[in-house]
Scaffold this active site. Structure first.
Site, PDB file in Angstrom:
ATOM      1  N   THR A   1      26.298   9.225  50.066  1.00  0.00           N
ATOM      2  CA  THR A   1      27.092   8.115  50.578  1.00  0.00           C
ATOM      3  C   THR A   1      28.183   7.764  49.546  1.00  0.00           C
ATOM      4  OG1 THR A   1      25.473   6.538  49.738  1.00  0.00           O
ATOM      5  CG2 THR A   1      25.229   7.224  52.029  1.00  0.00           C
TER       6      THR A   1
ATOM      7  N   THR B   1      29.719   5.102  47.628  1.00  0.00           N
ATOM      8  CA  THR B   1      29.537   4.473  46.318  1.00  0.00           C
ATOM      9  C   THR B   1      28.471   5.196  45.515  1.00  0.00           C
ATOM     10  OG1 THR B   1      30.240   2.334  47.171  1.00  0.00           O
ATOM     11  CG2 THR B   1      28.971   2.304  45.128  1.00  0.00           C
ATOM     12  N   CYS B   2      27.424   5.643  46.185  1.00  0.00           N
ATOM     13  CA  CYS B   2      26.329   6.329  45.509  1.00  0.00           C
ATOM     14  C   CYS B   2      26.808   7.619  44.854  1.00  0.00           C
ATOM     15  CB  CYS B   2      25.208   6.630  46.498  1.00  0.00           C
ATOM     16  SG  CYS B   2      24.633   5.171  47.392  1.00  0.00           S
ATOM     17  N   SER B   3      27.633   8.373  45.564  1.00  0.00           N
ATOM     18  CA  SER B   3      28.110   9.663  45.065  1.00  0.00           C
ATOM     19  C   SER B   3      29.290   9.545  44.107  1.00  0.00           C
ATOM     20  CB  SER B   3      28.517  10.566  46.234  1.00  0.00           C
ATOM     21  OG  SER B   3      27.387  10.954  46.967  1.00  0.00           O
TER      22      SER B   3
END
Length: 160
Positions: free
Chosen positions: A46, A48-50
């Site tokens: 996703t 922000t996660c990546s």
């Protein structure tokens, strides 16, 4: 109620994919006798996660270990195959343990699930970070919805 400072990490068994195939791993194995930073993301791959969350911990791994951290764990309610692929894509190597929680067992035990069904994601984990020493929580920071402030690698470094 969500996990708090002073609480013990719940004992659960999860599945993860190793070079030897699917294996069981317990939270007891991961946390006993160690200083651990655990950060949770709503989903692998996703935005922000990546782009921020996982890369920050990869980049700050040496600084965290210099503060006495034995293990850095990335937790997501994703299956073991997705977590392994995301770890490969993110070049985590041996810096971050990619811990899948496919059934949200651990995340539920921590009291930190969220309902992502409005986005087609079902039950997911909230974005948070915690520090545990020998299985006891010494710091926990849960993000407000849509935020990325208190659970970054830099924010955790400040608390160590």
């Amino acid at each position: 109620m969500s996990i708090q400072v002073g609480d013990t990490i719940p004992s659960v068994t999860l599945k993860w994919l190793t070079d030897n195939g699917m294996q069981d791993v317990t939270t007891d194995e991961l946390f006993k006798g160690k200083k651990v930073v655990l950060f949770s993301v709503p989903g692998a791959f996703t935005p922000t996660c990546s782009a921020k969350h996982l890369p920050g911990f990869v980049q700050q791994a040496d600084a965290l270990k210099a503060k006495g951290v034995d293990s850095i764990i990335c937790l997501a309610v994703n299956d073991p195959f997705v977590m392994r692929a995301w770890g490969d894509k993110g070049a985590v190597e041996d810096k971050v343990v990619m811990l899948p929680d496919g059934n949200a067992t651990f995340t539920t035990a921590l009291g930190l699930t969220m309902d992502g069904s409005g986005y087609g994601l079902g039950t997911r984990g909230q974005r948070f970070a915690l520090v545990a020493e020998d299985g006891k929580v010494t710091h926990v920071a849960v993000e407000a919805p849509g935020k990325f402030e208190v659970s970054s690698a830099e924010a955790v470094l400040e608390k160590l």
